[in-house]
Enzyme design. Structure first.
Site, PDB file in Angstrom:
ATOM      1  N   LYS A  37       0.821  -1.215   0.000  1.00 54.88           N
ATOM      2  CA  LYS A  37       0.000   0.000   0.000  1.00 54.88           C
ATOM      3  C   LYS A  37       0.852   1.261   0.000  1.00 54.88           C
ATOM      4  CE  LYS A  37      -2.407   0.844   3.741  1.00 54.88           C
ATOM      5  NZ  LYS A  37      -1.998   2.141   4.335  1.00 54.88           N
ATOM      6  N   ARG A 112     -11.571   4.449   9.316  1.00 50.70           N
ATOM      7  CA  ARG A 112     -11.285   3.160   9.951  1.00 50.70           C
ATOM      8  C   ARG A 112     -12.551   2.433  10.413  1.00 50.70           C
ATOM      9  NH1 ARG A 112      -6.095   1.844  11.118  1.00 50.70           N
ATOM     10  NH2 ARG A 112      -4.515   3.465  10.867  1.00 50.70           N
ATOM     11  N   ARG A 156      11.504 -12.477   5.305  1.00 52.73           N
ATOM     12  CA  ARG A 156      12.338 -11.279   5.305  1.00 52.73           C
ATOM     13  C   ARG A 156      13.461 -11.372   6.338  1.00 52.73           C
ATOM     14  NH1 ARG A 156       8.119  -6.247   4.988  1.00 52.73           N
ATOM     15  NH2 ARG A 156       7.721  -6.903   7.140  1.00 52.73           N
ATOM     16  N   ARG A 189      13.135  -9.973  12.109  1.00 52.71           N
ATOM     17  CA  ARG A 189      12.291  -9.052  12.855  1.00 52.71           C
ATOM     18  C   ARG A 189      11.210  -9.820  13.616  1.00 52.71           C
ATOM     19  NH1 ARG A 189      11.279  -4.391   8.236  1.00 52.71           N
ATOM     20  NH2 ARG A 189      13.314  -3.371   8.413  1.00 52.71           N
ATOM     21  N   ARG A 200      -1.935  -9.926  12.873  1.00 52.29           N
ATOM     22  CA  ARG A 200      -2.045  -8.598  12.259  1.00 52.29           C
ATOM     23  C   ARG A 200      -3.021  -8.636  11.079  1.00 52.29           C
ATOM     24  NH1 ARG A 200       3.578  -6.664  10.380  1.00 52.29           N
ATOM     25  NH2 ARG A 200       2.396  -4.807   9.790  1.00 52.29           N
TER      26      ARG A 200
END
Length: 259
Positions: A37, A112, A156, A189, A200
């Site tokens: 995004k 939201r 990642r 991470r 999430r």
């Protein structure tokens, strides 16, 4: 194509004459973590020459300045409360009333909730009645396959020394676990763990699904683009094509002339 890493122009630095669109536009951009995004928002800013408006950035700026709004936000955060819809709506309305939004803007992180979405539609209508030009809203929803996103993001790795990002699938280092540039051991991470990512994404789904259904019911300008598998550049070309289809090619006078 503009560089996705290019800087986004601040308030007042976007040239109204340079925009390819001929009527005001309000783009509402939705995309889950890992959907790209942020990259697509930058592409849209550079193409349409309209500002991106992030409610999160505005709230953080007030906190940084330590003004009355920032102090109120801090008090609510310390109490574990969300920032009120009234305050967020006020900040958005004030921001879109600035001169650099005359030709349009991109909303990121707002609305939201369906209540905020209803107020946003009222604000856009009110802005139109005061200026004589009501921005037409277009909702862009970057649809993703969550399993693809989890595979991509959980792979990642980052160099703690130089900050270079790697990916076990799409951009592996020459030697597993070692940075190509400085030989440091790559780190993982904490928020890229699969269980964290799934939570999430679940939170995003719970929050965003009612909004998408709201716009399906109230707007005929909902664009949904698969952002899971193609390159960011290819996704952006699809967004451009869909926008032209929704708005009409005649709304892109300067863009058409350059083609």
């Amino acid at each position: 194509m503009a560089n996705a890493a290019g800087a986004v122009a601040p308030v007042g630095e976007l040239s109204e004459a340079a925009t390819p669109i001929t009527t005001p536009i309000a783009i509402i951009l939705f995309g889950s973590p890992g959907s790209g995004k942020g990259t697509q928002s930058k592409y849209l800013v550079e193409w349409l020459k309209i500002p991106q408006i992030s409610t999160g950035d505005m709230l953080r700026e007030h906190i940084r300045q330590g003004d009355a709004i920032g102090l109120a936000i801090m008090d609510r955060m310390r109490a574990g409360s969300l920032v009120s819809d009234e305050l967020v709506n006020q900040l958005v309305f004030e921001r879109i009333s600035q001169p650099d939004c005359n030709r349009g803007f991109i909303l990121d992180g707002y609305p939201r909730t369906p209540t905020q979405a209803e107020e946003m539609m009222r604000l856009l209508a009110a802005r139109g009645s005061s200026t004589g030009k009501s921005p037409g809203e277009v909702v862009i929803h970057l649809v993703v396959d969550y399993n693809v996103i989890i595979t991509r993001m959980s792979g990642r790795r980052v160099c703690p020394k130089c900050g270079t990002l790697y990916n076990a699938v799409s951009r592996p280092p020459k030697v597993v676990g070692i940075c190509d540039l400085d030989g440091s051991s790559l780190t993982f991470r904490e928020d890229d763990r699969e269980d964290v990512l799934r939570e999430r994404l679940a939170q995003y789904e719970r929050q965003t699904r009612p909004l998408i259904e709201f716009f399906r019911a109230t707007s005929d300008r909902l664009i949904e683009v698969d952002a899971s598998r193609e390159t960011p550049e290819a996704v952006f070309e699809r967004i451009k094509s869909e926008l032209r289809g929704v708005l009409g090619q005649n709304q892109f006078g300067q863009d058409r002339a350059r083609a």
